[in-house]
Design a protein around this motif. Structure first.
Motif, PDB file in Angstrom:
ATOM      1  N   GLN A 153       0.841  -1.194   0.000  1.00 49.92           N
ATOM      2  CA  GLN A 153       0.000   0.000   0.000  1.00 49.92           C
ATOM      3  C   GLN A 153       0.875   1.242   0.000  1.00 49.92           C
ATOM      4  O   GLN A 153       1.897   1.300   0.690  1.00 49.92           O
ATOM      5  CB  GLN A 153      -0.904   0.014   1.231  1.00 49.92           C
ATOM      6  CG  GLN A 153      -2.028  -1.008   1.184  1.00 49.92           C
ATOM      7  CD  GLN A 153      -2.995  -0.836   2.344  1.00 49.92           C
ATOM      8  OE1 GLN A 153      -2.608  -0.527   3.455  1.00 49.92           O
ATOM      9  NE2 GLN A 153      -4.284  -1.052   2.073  1.00 49.92           N
ATOM     10  N   LEU A 154       0.449   2.231  -0.761  1.00 51.71           N
ATOM     11  CA  LEU A 154       1.108   3.529  -0.791  1.00 51.71           C
ATOM     12  C   LEU A 154       0.111   4.568  -0.309  1.00 51.71           C
ATOM     13  O   LEU A 154      -1.023   4.615  -0.799  1.00 51.71           O
ATOM     14  CB  LEU A 154       1.580   3.885  -2.195  1.00 51.71           C
ATOM     15  CG  LEU A 154       2.515   2.914  -2.897  1.00 51.71           C
ATOM     16  CD1 LEU A 154       2.926   3.459  -4.261  1.00 51.71           C
ATOM     17  CD2 LEU A 154       3.740   2.623  -2.061  1.00 51.71           C
ATOM     18  N   VAL A 155       0.541   5.400   0.619  1.00 53.72           N
ATOM     19  CA  VAL A 155      -0.333   6.430   1.160  1.00 53.72           C
ATOM     20  C   VAL A 155       0.365   7.775   1.008  1.00 53.72           C
ATOM     21  O   VAL A 155       1.507   7.937   1.452  1.00 53.72           O
ATOM     22  CB  VAL A 155      -0.670   6.174   2.638  1.00 53.72           C
ATOM     23  CG1 VAL A 155      -1.582   7.275   3.173  1.00 53.72           C
ATOM     24  CG2 VAL A 155      -1.340   4.808   2.793  1.00 53.72           C
ATOM     25  N   GLU A 156      -0.342   8.713   0.384  1.00 55.23           N
ATOM     26  CA  GLU A 156       0.224  10.039   0.151  1.00 55.23           C
ATOM     27  C   GLU A 156      -0.262  11.023   1.202  1.00 55.23           C
ATOM     28  O   GLU A 156      -1.396  10.940   1.686  1.00 55.23           O
ATOM     29  CB  GLU A 156      -0.179  10.557  -1.236  1.00 55.23           C
ATOM     30  CG  GLU A 156       0.370   9.751  -2.379  1.00 55.23           C
ATOM     31  CD  GLU A 156      -0.704   9.259  -3.313  1.00 55.23           C
ATOM     32  OE1 GLU A 156      -0.386   8.953  -4.468  1.00 55.23           O
ATOM     33  OE2 GLU A 156      -1.856   9.167  -2.874  1.00 55.23           O
ATOM     34  N   PHE A 157       0.600  11.993   1.496  1.00 55.88           N
ATOM     35  CA  PHE A 157       0.273  13.067   2.424  1.00 55.88           C
ATOM     36  C   PHE A 157       0.787  14.382   1.850  1.00 55.88           C
ATOM     37  O   PHE A 157       1.724  14.397   1.052  1.00 55.88           O
ATOM     38  CB  PHE A 157       0.943  12.829   3.789  1.00 55.88           C
ATOM     39  CG  PHE A 157       0.555  11.556   4.450  1.00 55.88           C
ATOM     40  CD1 PHE A 157       1.321  10.418   4.283  1.00 55.88           C
ATOM     41  CD2 PHE A 157      -0.577  11.484   5.256  1.00 55.88           C
ATOM     42  CE1 PHE A 157       0.970   9.218   4.891  1.00 55.88           C
ATOM     43  CE2 PHE A 157      -0.936  10.302   5.869  1.00 55.88           C
ATOM     44  CZ  PHE A 157      -0.165   9.167   5.683  1.00 55.88           C
ATOM     45  N   ASP A 190       6.427  -5.027 -10.888  1.00 53.10           N
ATOM     46  CA  ASP A 190       5.052  -4.591 -10.675  1.00 53.10           C
ATOM     47  C   ASP A 190       5.029  -3.125 -10.230  1.00 53.10           C
ATOM     48  O   ASP A 190       5.898  -2.689  -9.474  1.00 53.10           O
ATOM     49  CB  ASP A 190       4.370  -5.444  -9.607  1.00 53.10           C
ATOM     50  CG  ASP A 190       4.156  -6.870 -10.077  1.00 53.10           C
ATOM     51  OD1 ASP A 190       4.313  -7.796  -9.261  1.00 53.10           O
ATOM     52  OD2 ASP A 190       3.851  -7.065 -11.272  1.00 53.10           O
ATOM     53  N   THR A 191       4.012  -2.408 -10.683  1.00 46.22           N
ATOM     54  CA  THR A 191       3.852  -0.998 -10.316  1.00 46.22           C
ATOM     55  C   THR A 191       2.695  -0.857  -9.336  1.00 46.22           C
ATOM     56  O   THR A 191       1.602  -1.386  -9.580  1.00 46.22           O
ATOM     57  CB  THR A 191       3.580  -0.138 -11.555  1.00 46.22           C
ATOM     58  OG1 THR A 191       4.665  -0.290 -12.477  1.00 46.22           O
ATOM     59  CG2 THR A 191       3.459   1.324 -11.176  1.00 46.22           C
ATOM     60  N   TYR A 192       2.954  -0.156  -8.259  1.00 38.93           N
ATOM     61  CA  TYR A 192       1.947   0.105  -7.224  1.00 38.93           C
ATOM     62  C   TYR A 192       1.681   1.598  -7.166  1.00 38.93           C
ATOM     63  O   TYR A 192       2.608   2.408  -7.297  1.00 38.93           O
ATOM     64  CB  TYR A 192       2.438  -0.404  -5.870  1.00 38.93           C
ATOM     65  CG  TYR A 192       2.700  -1.890  -5.852  1.00 38.93           C
ATOM     66  CD1 TYR A 192       3.937  -2.395  -6.220  1.00 38.93           C
ATOM     67  CD2 TYR A 192       1.689  -2.792  -5.507  1.00 38.93           C
ATOM     68  CE1 TYR A 192       4.183  -3.761  -6.236  1.00 38.93           C
ATOM     69  CE2 TYR A 192       1.935  -4.150  -5.514  1.00 38.93           C
ATOM     70  CZ  TYR A 192       3.175  -4.626  -5.881  1.00 38.93           C
ATOM     71  OH  TYR A 192       3.399  -5.987  -5.899  1.00 38.93           O
ATOM     72  N   TRP A 193       0.410   1.947  -6.940  1.00 42.22           N
ATOM     73  CA  TRP A 193      -0.007   3.351  -6.945  1.00 42.22           C
ATOM     74  C   TRP A 193      -0.635   3.759  -5.633  1.00 42.22           C
ATOM     75  O   TRP A 193      -1.306   2.954  -4.971  1.00 42.22           O
ATOM     76  CB  TRP A 193      -1.036   3.582  -8.056  1.00 42.22           C
ATOM     77  CG  TRP A 193      -0.483   3.430  -9.433  1.00 42.22           C
ATOM     78  CD1 TRP A 193      -0.445   2.299 -10.187  1.00 42.22           C
ATOM     79  CD2 TRP A 193       0.113   4.459 -10.217  1.00 42.22           C
ATOM     80  NE1 TRP A 193       0.146   2.562 -11.403  1.00 42.22           N
ATOM     81  CE2 TRP A 193       0.489   3.889 -11.450  1.00 42.22           C
ATOM     82  CE3 TRP A 193       0.362   5.822 -10.012  1.00 42.22           C
ATOM     83  CZ2 TRP A 193       1.111   4.612 -12.463  1.00 42.22           C
ATOM     84  CZ3 TRP A 193       0.975   6.542 -11.016  1.00 42.22           C
ATOM     85  CH2 TRP A 193       1.348   5.940 -12.231  1.00 42.22           C
ATOM     86  N   GLY A 194      -0.426   5.027  -5.295  1.00 44.19           N
ATOM     87  CA  GLY A 194      -1.157   5.600  -4.187  1.00 44.19           C
ATOM     88  C   GLY A 194      -2.545   6.024  -4.626  1.00 44.19           C
ATOM     89  O   GLY A 194      -2.899   5.952  -5.809  1.00 44.19           O
ATOM     90  N   GLN A 195      -3.334   6.501  -3.669  1.00 38.54           N
ATOM     91  CA  GLN A 195      -4.724   6.850  -3.950  1.00 38.54           C
ATOM     92  C   GLN A 195      -4.866   8.255  -4.529  1.00 38.54           C
ATOM     93  O   GLN A 195      -5.922   8.614  -5.031  1.00 38.54           O
ATOM     94  CB  GLN A 195      -5.567   6.740  -2.662  1.00 38.54           C
ATOM     95  CG  GLN A 195      -5.473   7.931  -1.727  1.00 38.54           C
ATOM     96  CD  GLN A 195      -4.178   7.999  -0.949  1.00 38.54           C
ATOM     97  OE1 GLN A 195      -3.307   7.129  -1.055  1.00 38.54           O
ATOM     98  NE2 GLN A 195      -4.027   9.055  -0.152  1.00 38.54           N
TER      99      GLN A 195
END
Length: 113
Positions: A3-7, A100-105
């Motif tokens: 999981q990626l979480v942006e702030f 694999d590429t993972y994205w934040g929301q």
């Protein structure tokens, strides 16, 4: 599961600064690349900046000299200075591991004139 979480998004006046961060959690293996894209309303998602595992960076022409990407372990940052109204967009972080590429929301950045 990764999981990626942006702030760090928000509203700022033109000429101001914001710092985005993106923290990765879950099962993390070797991350080969990290970076940021952005998508303005009605437009495609465009690359903003990238950073490799060796620290090499790349920027879109529109942000060169104003934005700085950096990383610390599994967290990637985007320091945005001299912001312009055309920088308004949803900013998405990503990272690549094992192909694999993972994205934040996504986090909204709005620059008022």
């Amino acid at each position: 599961q990764v999981q990626l979480v942006e702030f760090g998004g928000g509203l700022v006046q033109a000429g101001g600064s914001l710092r985005l961060s993106c923290a990765a959690s879950g099962i993390i293996f070797s991350i080969s690349g990290m970076g940021w894209y952005r998508q303005a309303p009605g437009k495609q998602r465009d690359l903003v900046a990238t950073i490799t595992s060796y620290g090499s960076t790349n920027y879109a022409d529109s942000v060169k000299g104003r934005f700085t990407i950096s990383r610390d372990g599994n967290t990637v940052y985007l320091q945005m200075n001299s912001l312009k109204p055309e920088d308004t967009a949803v900013y998405y972080c990503y990272h690549i591991q094992r192909g694999d590429t993972y994205w934040g929301q996504g986090t909204q950045v709005t620059v008022s004139s």
